[in-house]
Design a protein around this motif. Structure first.
Motif, short mmCIF file in Angstrom:
data_model
loop_
_atom_site.label_atom_id
_atom_site.label_comp_id
_atom_site.label_asym_id
_atom_site.label_seq_id
_atom_site.Cartn_x
_atom_site.Cartn_y
_atom_site.Cartn_z
N LYS A 166 42.50 33.20 29.13
CA LYS A 166 41.51 33.61 28.14
C LYS A 166 40.30 34.24 28.80
O LYS A 166 39.71 35.16 28.28
N GLN A 167 39.93 33.73 29.97
CA GLN A 167 38.74 34.26 30.62
C GLN A 167 39.04 35.50 31.47
O GLN A 167 38.27 36.45 31.47
N TYR A 168 40.16 35.48 32.19
CA TYR A 168 40.40 36.56 33.14
C TYR A 168 41.58 37.46 32.79
O TYR A 168 41.77 38.48 33.41
N GLY A 169 42.38 37.02 31.83
CA GLY A 169 43.62 37.75 31.62
C GLY A 169 43.65 38.63 30.39
O GLY A 169 44.23 39.71 30.41
N LEU A 170 43.03 38.19 29.32
CA LEU A 170 43.26 38.85 28.04
C LEU A 170 42.00 39.36 27.39
O LEU A 170 40.90 38.87 27.64
N PHE A 171 42.20 40.33 26.50
CA PHE A 171 41.15 40.79 25.61
C PHE A 171 41.52 40.22 24.26
O PHE A 171 42.31 40.80 23.52
N PRO B 146 40.73 45.08 42.82
CA PRO B 146 42.03 45.00 42.15
C PRO B 146 42.74 46.35 42.01
O PRO B 146 43.95 46.41 42.11
N ALA C 86 40.18 40.54 44.84
CA ALA C 86 39.16 40.06 43.92
C ALA C 86 38.42 38.90 44.54
O ALA C 86 38.61 37.75 44.15
N ALA D 6 46.34 47.80 31.98
CA ALA D 6 46.35 47.86 33.45
C ALA D 6 46.96 49.16 33.98
O ALA D 6 46.65 49.58 35.08
N LYS E 235 51.60 42.99 30.69
CA LYS E 235 50.63 43.89 31.30
C LYS E 235 51.15 44.48 32.62
O LYS E 235 50.81 45.59 32.98
N GLN F 14 43.38 35.48 45.43
CA GLN F 14 42.30 36.44 45.17
C GLN F 14 42.13 37.41 46.33
O GLN F 14 41.85 38.58 46.11
#
Lengths: 500, 369
Positions: A343-348, A327, A306, A360, A413, A301
């Protein structure tokens, strides 16, 4: 036979999710179910716990010879079945005891009897031999301990069948061992556990019987003594896996990343890292092993901008001293991050593959600040081919893809501009065997093109399998740096546990 | 079977369902009111009444898509419109100057809301709830509780004027061309539901224009709504900024890790909202011919209702301009129809509330199945 599953069939539209699944579970055993993602494990669990109500599937299952028909999750609870799902169902703001007795609070004259509740909770924790204060707020605990609380919750409701879905996926080796020992204890008390896991070593260690599912059908049910890891993998994929990691020989180039004397503290002065020295060369795959909370994720991070640490020391990327503040700055410098939780930080998840794979670097798909949709679509299609993403087309919602394919979308991405440095945090968590192999290939492909790769993983075998070099981190310090020929599970663990 | 099919189906079925619901409401009112409701005159009035809500709804869709909210919209419209009226009436400014005052006020409001929401950690709900009180208080102070009017004729034109007929034909030609182009493209891609949608749109465009020409022509505020809606939906579809707000509303964490400057984008959304609020304020004041401190009261609630009926998710990441305009028309039709029927005021409120909840309830049920 205690729990008997007979000819269960389930269709989702045209997809035959389960076909004639049948097997028996003996009372007081740990029964493992394994299979690749999409083999039908989750669907089966949903039927057993009433999430898929009776009538929406064919076939039946019995407990002690009595056929069970569950319409809601409460019905299965009444039959003493408890499910510990992958996503934990705890309330972070509540205390351990409050969570254990949530919806089931001991009462005195309509009022929650707090003294009794905390007493009972302490007893439960004692019984499970966990050292967690019952007044602690759940948000202050790590995932491993939260999992224990889930189990305590189930046991406090007198569950007799405990279904665990990938309980150790997010745990470190040490936490996993504790959890598995707990299961063994529960077994001695007569609790039946159904354990779903990708980690075959664990399954072989603790379970009594094992059922292999493949493409919605039962391949076989056997005693654990009758099988081996290689045999299981072969049964899961239907072919013998020779070398699962298939490490490629890649020429190592110049130094890309050099971290020197890096230390970091939180705003409250708590030290996160001290004196970290790490370097990575072009084409080199370097691992960071360590327990959760050792500072490995936090190091990535910091590199990606981040974080909220106060950082000291120097980070040099391709000869330039950098310290990304967010970032955007990291991406501009050619750093890419495959996040820990896709699922939480990577994708829509609600959006399609085109959206996700272009977001990105959206600016590079524009002319006069207008998005060039044809270009974006063909970029997504190229990546679908290149990364072999299994999907009907680029307009498919990423939420409907399997875990492995979702992770490939996360990779796509960062493919628009070849990153100088790829940071990968748990790149294959929750992904089936076949999917993992493809993710590794992708990492090799990037390395071959000259990307320096820094991987964090809780799966030690994975790091041993794919890395050229490995740092072991504990308490925010680098304990040792090992070359590939020095990799040894025991040595790594010893350093990770900080045992000298 | 294919996710694409089912996905696009949901989106398009929503548009068509909304149009069908609107048509039903219109037909019921038309016969209940002895064919007054869809008379050319009433239709023109209805569309004009819906225009202020429509303009603000275009901005609110962007805000809701990015998972924020703006409760200050009604007060802000009153303030921007009121300042324009004061400039025009009390300071005798030319309408163009008065419009400039409204735009400056709107942009300032947008900047204040945007700065606070994007750059501090105060939730948008709180920031704009505060704004609702502050902006209303300010306009009360500026007007001293008096009605400011009448505004000059040039100003009133933006609310009550009509567009020359040759421009009407140009608008009609452009919109039909646009719709048929999309219909043809979708037909080629075998996306029949979409193709049907655009054909329905072009038929509607013709029907609408015919209705307008039967009365005095296309009202200026309706033309303004059309232009605003086209520009905003074009931006949302074709400019990176549009994607970014969907990304931020859909998954803020993932947007952050994708290198999106979340604060900047949220700030921009509120600035655009401020611009639309200024435009809405001008139209509102122009329609009434004067400004009062009670103007546009509860407008934000009508606007949010319109967006939600039009399928915007308050959880962010989902919303569509034209569907929200359909939602605005549904709400305006209910208002207008029930007033024609002399339904008592309190019953109107009850019915509108029930319909709002019902619409979202049906949406949720559909999604579950």
């Amino acid at each position: 036979m205690y729990l008997q599953i007979k000819n269960i069939n389930k269709f989702y539209g045209n997809t035959h999710a389960l076909s004639n699944v049948s097997f028996d579970v003996r009372k007081g055993t740990i029964h493992a179910i394994c299979g690749e993602n999409g083999a039908g494990k989750s669907t089966l669990i949903k039927i057993l716990c009433g999430l898929i109500p009776h009538g929406q599937y064919e076939g039946s299952f019995t407990i002690d010879g009595v056929e069970k028909k569950f319409f809601t999750i409460n019905d299965s609870r009444k039959s003493r079945i408890a499910v510990i799902a992958q996503e934990l169902a705890l309330v972070p703001e509540m205390t351990v005891a409050e969570n254990i007795f949530l919806g089931n609070e001991p009462r005195k004259n309509f009022i929650v009897d707090k003294d009794k509740m905390y007493d009972l909770a302490s007893q439960a924790m004692l019984q499970l031999q966990c050292d967690i204060g019952t007044h602690t707020q759940v948000k202050e605990l790590g995932i491993g301990k939260q999992q224990m609380i889930e189990i305590a919750k189930a046991i406090s409701k007198n569950a007799e069948i405990l279904i665990l879905d990938e309980p150790t996926a997010a745990l470190t080796e040490q936490e996993s061992t504790t959890l598995l020992n707990l299961l063994l204890q529960l077994k001695d008390k007569g609790v039946t556990c159904i354990l779903i896991s990708h980690k075959l070593k664990e399954i072989l260690k603790v379970s009594d019987d094992i059922t292999v599912l493949r493409d919605g059908s039962t391949v076989c049910t056997m005693k654990i003594s009758e099988t081996t890891e290689i045999d299981l993998v072969a049964k899961m994929v239907g072919r013998t896996m020779v070398d699962f990691f298939s490490k490629e020989k890649i020429d190592i180039g110049k130094e890309v990343l050099q971290i020197k004397n890096l230390s970091s503290t939180l705003r409250n002065k708590k030290v996160m890292h001290s004196n970290v020295n790490v370097n990575v060369h072009a084409g080199e795959i370097v691992g960071i092993a360590g327990l959760m909370g050792s500072g490995r994720t936090e190091l990535l991070q910091i590199l990606f901008g981040a974080h909220e640490f106060i950082v000291d020391g120097s980070i040099v990327l391709n000869g330039d001293k950098i310290l990304p503040q967010n970032p955007q700055q990291a991406i501009e410098k050619g750093i890419a991050l495959i996040t820990e939780d896709r699922k939480q930080y990577g994708l829509f998840l609600e959006n399609d593959i085109v959206f996700n794979s272009t977001i990105a670097f959206l600016k590079s798909f524009t002319a006069n600040n207008l998005m060039q949709k044809k270009e974006m679509e063909s970029y997504a299609n190229e990546n679908i081919q290149q990364l072999r993403i299994k999907t009907n087309d680029a307009a498919t919602k990423t939420g409907s893809l399997s875990g492995g394919n979702q992770q490939k979308v996360v990779f796509s991405k960062w493919m628009k501009k070849l990153p100088h440095l790829l940071l990968a945090d748990e790149p294959t968590r929750g992904i089936d065997v076949g999917g993992k192999a493809e993710i590794y290939k992708e990492i090799y492909r990037l390395a071959r093109q000259g990307t320096a790769v820094l991987v964090v993983s809780s799966d030690l075998l994975e790091l041993i399998g794919i890395c050229d070099r490995m740092y072991v981190m504990a308490n925010g310090e680098i304990k040792v740096c090992l070359n590939r020929n020095e990799f040894d599970e025991k040595i790594i663990l010893k350093h990770a546990l900080n045992i000298s | 079977m294919t996710a694409k099919f089912s996905l696009s189906k949901i989106g398009n079925v929503r548009s068509l369902t909304l149009i069908a619901a609107l048509a039903c409401i219109c037909i019921v009112f038309h016969f209940a009111t002895d064919e007054v409701f869809l008379s050319a005159r009433n239709f023109s009035n209805l569309m004009r009444q819906a225009s202020v809500v429509g303009i603000v709804a275009c901005g609110m869709v962007m805000i809701i898509v990015s998972r924020e909210i703006d409760l200050s919209a009604g007060s802000a419209v009153a303030l921007a419109g009121g300042l324009a009226a004061i400039a025009n009436v009390q300071f005798q400014m030319h309408p163009a100057m008065a419009i400039g005052v409204a735009l400056a006020a709107g942009l300032l409001i947008g900047a204040i809301n945007g700065l606070l929401v994007a750059y501090t950690r105060i939730p948008a709900f709180i920031v704009t709830l505060g704004g609702l009180l502050v902006y209303r208080g300010l306009i009360k102070g500026f007007t001293q509780g008096e009605t400011i009017g009448p505004v000059s004729e040039g100003f009133q034109m933006f609310g009550t004027g009509f567009v020359p007929s040759y421009i009407v034909y140009v608008v009609l030609a452009i919109s039909i061309g646009y719709f048929l182009y999309h219909a043809f493209n979708n037909f080629k891609n075998k996306n029949m539901i979409n193709a049907i949608k655009y054909i329905v749109f072009s038929l509607l465009a013709i029907a609408f224009i015919m209705m307008f020409l039967n009365y005095k022509g296309l009202p200026v505020p309706v033309l303004i709504v059309l232009i605003v809606a086209l520009v905003v939906s074009f931006v949302m579809e074709n400019v990176p900024f549009g994607r970014y707000i969907f990304a931020i509303g859909g998954n803020r964490e993932a947007a952050f890790y994708s290198g999106i400057n979340i604060r900047k984008q949220i700030f921009r959304v509120y600035i655009l909202m401020g611009l639309l609020i200024a435009i809405a304020g001008i139209v509102y004041t122009a329609q009434l011919g004067s400004a009062t401190s009670a103007a546009a009261r509860n407008l934000e609630l009508d606007v949010i209702a319109a967006c939600v009926i039009g399928g915007c998710s308050l959880l962010g990441g989902r919303g569509n301009i034209f569907d929200a305009l359909c939602g605005a028309l549904i709400m305006a039709s209910l208002d207008n129809g029930m007033s024609l029927l002399n339904v008592q005021d309190y019953i109107q409120d009850v019915i509108k509330g029930v319909i709002l909840v019902l619409a979202v309830g049906i949406d949720m049920l559909n999604k579950k199945n």
